[in-house]
Scaffold this motif. Structure first.
Motif, PDB file in Angstrom:
ATOM      1  N   LYS A  34       0.829  -1.194   0.000  1.00 32.18           N
ATOM      2  CA  LYS A  34       0.000   0.000   0.000  1.00 32.18           C
ATOM      3  C   LYS A  34       0.870   1.253   0.000  1.00 32.18           C
ATOM      4  CE  LYS A  34      -3.987   1.812   2.191  1.00 32.18           C
ATOM      5  NZ  LYS A  34      -5.021   1.561   3.170  1.00 32.18           N
ATOM      6  N   ALA A  72       2.115   1.752  -3.443  1.00 35.20           N
ATOM      7  CA  ALA A  72       1.116   2.224  -4.396  1.00 35.20           C
ATOM      8  C   ALA A  72       0.770   3.675  -4.144  1.00 35.20           C
ATOM      9  CB  ALA A  72      -0.124   1.358  -4.297  1.00 35.20           C
ATOM     10  N   LEU A  73       0.806   4.083  -2.908  1.00 34.09           N
ATOM     11  CA  LEU A  73       0.420   5.451  -2.617  1.00 34.09           C
ATOM     12  C   LEU A  73       1.500   6.436  -2.992  1.00 34.09           C
ATOM     13  CD1 LEU A  73      -1.431   5.262   0.760  1.00 34.09           C
ATOM     14  CD2 LEU A  73      -2.304   6.019  -1.423  1.00 34.09           C
ATOM     15  N   ARG A  74       2.733   6.036  -2.832  1.00 30.26           N
ATOM     16  CA  ARG A  74       3.777   7.020  -3.006  1.00 30.26           C
ATOM     17  C   ARG A  74       4.467   6.947  -4.363  1.00 30.26           C
ATOM     18  NH1 ARG A  74       7.402   6.146   1.939  1.00 30.26           N
ATOM     19  NH2 ARG A  74       8.588   7.773   0.907  1.00 30.26           N
ATOM     20  N   ALA A  75       4.476   5.779  -4.970  1.00 31.97           N
ATOM     21  CA  ALA A  75       5.182   5.688  -6.246  1.00 31.97           C
ATOM     22  C   ALA A  75       4.300   6.214  -7.360  1.00 31.97           C
ATOM     23  CB  ALA A  75       5.563   4.243  -6.528  1.00 31.97           C
ATOM     24  N   ARG A  76       4.952   6.628  -8.436  1.00 29.35           N
ATOM     25  CA  ARG A  76       4.169   7.046  -9.585  1.00 29.35           C
ATOM     26  C   ARG A  76       3.848   5.845 -10.441  1.00 29.35           C
ATOM     27  NH1 ARG A  76       5.532  12.528 -11.794  1.00 29.35           N
ATOM     28  NH2 ARG A  76       6.005  13.667  -9.908  1.00 29.35           N
ATOM     29  N   ASN A  77       2.761   5.978 -11.195  1.00 28.13           N
ATOM     30  CA  ASN A  77       2.415   4.950 -12.185  1.00 28.13           C
ATOM     31  C   ASN A  77       2.325   3.576 -11.566  1.00 28.13           C
ATOM     32  OD1 ASN A  77       2.468   6.923 -14.130  1.00 28.13           O
ATOM     33  ND2 ASN A  77       4.639   6.648 -14.474  1.00 28.13           N
ATOM     34  N   ALA A  78       1.559   3.499 -10.520  1.00 29.13           N
ATOM     35  CA  ALA A  78       1.381   2.212  -9.844  1.00 29.13           C
ATOM     36  C   ALA A  78      -0.096   1.944  -9.658  1.00 29.13           C
ATOM     37  CB  ALA A  78       2.073   2.242  -8.478  1.00 29.13           C
ATOM     38  N   GLU A  79      -0.444   0.654  -9.742  1.00 26.51           N
ATOM     39  CA  GLU A  79      -1.832   0.248  -9.491  1.00 26.51           C
ATOM     40  C   GLU A  79      -1.814  -0.835  -8.442  1.00 26.51           C
ATOM     41  OE1 GLU A  79      -2.380   0.015 -14.177  1.00 26.51           O
ATOM     42  OE2 GLU A  79      -3.773  -1.238 -13.071  1.00 26.51           O
ATOM     43  N   TYR A  80      -2.760  -0.757  -7.542  1.00 22.29           N
ATOM     44  CA  TYR A  80      -2.817  -1.808  -6.533  1.00 22.29           C
ATOM     45  C   TYR A  80      -4.266  -2.058  -6.195  1.00 22.29           C
ATOM     46  CZ  TYR A  80      -2.037  -4.251  -2.107  1.00 22.29           C
ATOM     47  OH  TYR A  80      -2.027  -5.160  -1.082  1.00 22.29           O
ATOM     48  N   ASN A  81      -4.759  -3.211  -6.568  1.00 18.86           N
ATOM     49  CA  ASN A  81      -6.136  -3.554  -6.273  1.00 18.86           C
ATOM     50  C   ASN A  81      -6.128  -4.909  -5.593  1.00 18.86           C
ATOM     51  OD1 ASN A  81      -8.855  -3.638  -6.193  1.00 18.86           O
ATOM     52  ND2 ASN A  81      -9.174  -3.691  -8.399  1.00 18.86           N
ATOM     53  N   ILE A  99       1.206  -3.173  -9.611  1.00 12.79           N
ATOM     54  CA  ILE A  99       1.587  -3.193 -11.022  1.00 12.79           C
ATOM     55  C   ILE A  99       2.191  -1.837 -11.330  1.00 12.79           C
ATOM     56  CG2 ILE A  99       0.709  -3.472 -13.348  1.00 12.79           C
ATOM     57  CD1 ILE A  99      -1.754  -4.824 -11.937  1.00 12.79           C
ATOM     58  N   MET A 100       3.461  -1.826 -11.609  1.00 14.43           N
ATOM     59  CA  MET A 100       4.133  -0.548 -11.832  1.00 14.43           C
ATOM     60  C   MET A 100       4.712  -0.523 -13.221  1.00 14.43           C
ATOM     61  SD  MET A 100       7.115   1.264  -9.607  1.00 14.43           S
ATOM     62  CE  MET A 100       6.408   0.774  -8.075  1.00 14.43           C
ATOM     63  N   ARG A 101       4.727   0.662 -13.825  1.00 15.44           N
ATOM     64  CA  ARG A 101       5.268   0.739 -15.182  1.00 15.44           C
ATOM     65  C   ARG A 101       6.273   1.875 -15.249  1.00 15.44           C
ATOM     66  NH1 ARG A 101      -0.228  -0.400 -15.773  1.00 15.44           N
ATOM     67  NH2 ARG A 101      -0.574  -2.287 -16.967  1.00 15.44           N
ATOM     68  N   ARG A 145       8.658   4.207 -18.238  1.00 17.65           N
ATOM     69  CA  ARG A 145       8.629   4.511 -19.659  1.00 17.65           C
ATOM     70  C   ARG A 145       9.913   4.119 -20.367  1.00 17.65           C
ATOM     71  NH1 ARG A 145       5.296   9.068 -17.874  1.00 17.65           N
ATOM     72  NH2 ARG A 145       3.344   8.859 -18.969  1.00 17.65           N
ATOM     73  N   THR A 166       1.187  10.853 -14.794  1.00 18.63           N
ATOM     74  CA  THR A 166       1.244   9.729 -13.866  1.00 18.63           C
ATOM     75  C   THR A 166      -0.155   9.216 -13.603  1.00 18.63           C
ATOM     76  OG1 THR A 166       1.035  11.170 -11.962  1.00 18.63           O
ATOM     77  CG2 THR A 166       3.259  10.573 -12.601  1.00 18.63           C
ATOM     78  N   TYR A 167      -0.221   7.987 -13.104  1.00 17.85           N
ATOM     79  CA  TYR A 167      -1.498   7.432 -12.694  1.00 17.85           C
ATOM     80  C   TYR A 167      -1.284   6.672 -11.399  1.00 17.85           C
ATOM     81  CZ  TYR A 167       0.362   3.057 -14.508  1.00 17.85           C
ATOM     82  OH  TYR A 167       1.146   1.952 -14.744  1.00 17.85           O
ATOM     83  N   ARG A 168      -2.341   6.475 -10.688  1.00 17.37           N
ATOM     84  CA  ARG A 168      -2.233   5.713  -9.443  1.00 17.37           C
ATOM     85  C   ARG A 168      -3.582   5.087  -9.152  1.00 17.37           C
ATOM     86  NH1 ARG A 168      -0.355   9.416  -6.233  1.00 17.37           N
ATOM     87  NH2 ARG A 168       1.751   8.617  -6.414  1.00 17.37           N
ATOM     88  N   PHE A 169      -3.547   3.871  -8.642  1.00 18.60           N
ATOM     89  CA  PHE A 169      -4.794   3.238  -8.232  1.00 18.60           C
ATOM     90  C   PHE A 169      -4.559   2.580  -6.901  1.00 18.60           C
ATOM     91  CE2 PHE A 169      -8.907   1.693  -8.612  1.00 18.60           C
ATOM     92  CZ  PHE A 169      -8.955   0.356  -8.310  1.00 18.60           C
ATOM     93  N   CYS A 170      -5.197   3.094  -5.852  1.00 17.08           N
ATOM     94  CA  CYS A 170      -4.998   2.512  -4.532  1.00 17.08           C
ATOM     95  C   CYS A 170      -6.259   2.783  -3.743  1.00 17.08           C
ATOM     96  CB  CYS A 170      -3.789   3.162  -3.871  1.00 17.08           C
ATOM     97  SG  CYS A 170      -3.252   2.301  -2.408  1.00 17.08           S
ATOM     98  N   TRP A 180      -8.773   6.150  -8.261  1.00 15.47           N
ATOM     99  CA  TRP A 180      -7.855   6.458  -9.359  1.00 15.47           C
ATOM    100  C   TRP A 180      -7.441   7.912  -9.261  1.00 15.47           C
ATOM    101  CZ3 TRP A 180      -5.280   3.554 -12.622  1.00 15.47           C
ATOM    102  CH2 TRP A 180      -5.765   2.291 -12.967  1.00 15.47           C
TER     103      TRP A 180
END
Lengths: 308, 104
Positions: A140, A143-152, A160-162, A164, B64-68, B72
């Motif tokens: 968590k 996901a909250l602090r990094a850029r371009n991250a998804e956490y479900n 899931i981080m990406r 460029r 940037t994007y974020r999902f937590c 979103w």
């Protein structure tokens, strides 16, 4: 090689009798290896067998020149771990097969093994690698602090981080292990994994870079001519050495998938071959396996070129 | 419970300021102000869901994007907001979307 004609276990299968025999990835699969003692009276009458007769005669002429061909051809894939014993006669007897993968249909001149390289180099499209960051992670926070991250977490238990550059995607797990996908070369995959590790490190976790390993490499290329998949699957339907998985080297179900799936044994690569002539190779751990597999399949494909 | 997302909007902030004034002059209790804000949350959520029909398109590049926690958050650069009549250009936009559905 009496067994040649007795391929009982496999009789029922698509291939014509004797087509099981191993060896050359040519369409006259019926040639048993060293059986060259006599042109086996092939009991079946299909055209392939006639072709074989032809070839056999040719080869017997040429056989003297075939010194240790089977062994010599590093390139020929041992496509058939033939179920039969024919392979046992391999060393020694008049090697019937000019191990050349070339010139399938035509009466062969014993070509030199590595004769025609195809001149086409498969391009790597995707590399999957894993690395252990060596410490437990709080997803968590990441996901909250990094850029371009998804956490479900309800859907998938990883972040899931990406990034460029190199354009890649990483799955980061709470155990500290990470999967990095999408790179186009081994170096890029390693570099990308290091970048992800640095991101995690900057967030405050004591990340390390342990056991980086490339797990899978995917390549693709184009042979530039259309291919007769039906023919290919007919002559290459053989039991592989992994019968519990798939009893065939190649499987082609056009209603399921438009590509032919060819499972090469050595190197252990799966190829998807399409009518257009495009080929996808996957399952490699090192780049050389992709190249080797393609060099192995290219002559076979040339033999099944569509001429209309 | 409705999202308290809309309290930090022009409308929500005006409401909060007004409520603070009333509390200062002892005309209402803080408890009442809290109830007002909760009611505001419900009302604004239903109003936006049911009574708003117009549509705005926007286009920009994603920074940037974020999902937590099912939320979103996007940061876009060089965005153009386009409604039938108007065009608004902006350098940086942060978009926050609470997403309650678990089916993606």
């Amino acid at each position: 090689m009496e067994q040649n004609n007795s391929l009982p276990p496999f009789q029922g299968l698509a291939s014509p009798q004797g087509a099981m025999t191993p060896g050359m990835p040519i369409f006259s699969p019926m040639m048993p290896y060293g059986s060259g003692l006599t042109p086996q009276p092939v009991t079946n009458t299909n055209s392939l067998s006639l072709l074989e007769e032809q070839q056999r005669q040719q080869q017997q002429q040429a056989s003297s020149q075939q010194a240790g061909v089977p062994g010599g051809l590093g390139q020929t894939p041992q496509l058939y771990h033939s179920q039969t014993v024919t392979t046992t006669t391999l060393p020694g007897n008049t090697p019937l097969y000019t191990a050349t993968p070339l010139t399938p249909m035509t009466p062969i001149t014993p070509a030199t093994p590595a004769s025609e390289s195809s001149g086409i180099v498969p391009q790597l499209q995707n590399i999957v690698s894993t690395v252990n960051l060596g410490c437990k992670l709080d997803l968590k926070t990441i996901a909250l602090r990094a850029r371009n991250a998804e956490y479900n977490p309800k859907r998938f238990a990883a972040v899931i981080m990406r990034i460029r550059e190199p354009r890649t995607t990483a799955l980061i797990f709470s155990s500290g292990k990470m999967v990095c996908t999408g790179a186009k070369s081994e170096e890029q995959s390693r570099l990308a994994a290091r970048k992800y590790a640095r991101v995690v490190q900057k967030l405050g976790f004591p990340a390390k870079f342990l056991d980086f390993k490339i797990q899978n490499m995917v390549g693709s290329c184009d042979v530039k001519f259309p291919i007769r998949l039906e023919g290919l699957v007919l002559t290459h339907q053989q039991f592989s050495s992994r019968p519990n998985f798939f009893p065939y080297f190649s499987s082609y179900e056009p209603e399921l998938f438009p590509g032919l799936i060819y499972r090469m044994i050595k190197p252990r690569i799966v190829l998807l071959i399409f009518v257009s002539g495009k080929v996808v190779l996957t399952g490699a751990k090192v780049r050389g396996e992709i190249y080797e597999a393609f060099e192995n399949i290219y002559p076979i494909l040339k033999g099944f070129r569509k001429t209309t | 419970m409705a999202y308290q997302l809309y309290r930090n909007t022009t409308l929500g902030n005006s409401l909060q300021e007004s409520l603070d004034e009333l509390i200062q002059t002892q005309q209402i209790t803080p408890q009442l102000a809290l109830q007002v804000l909760l009611q505001f949350d419900k009302a604004i959520n239903t109003a936006l869901a049911n009574r708003v029909r117009n549509r705005v398109n926007f286009k920009g590049s994603l920074n940037t994007y974020r999902f937590c926690d099912n939320v979103w958050t996007f940061v876009l650069n060089d965005v153009e907001f386009r409604e039938v009549t108007d065009l608004v250009k902006v350098d940086k936009v942060k978009i926050v979307l609470p997403h309650s559905s678990t089916t993606e």
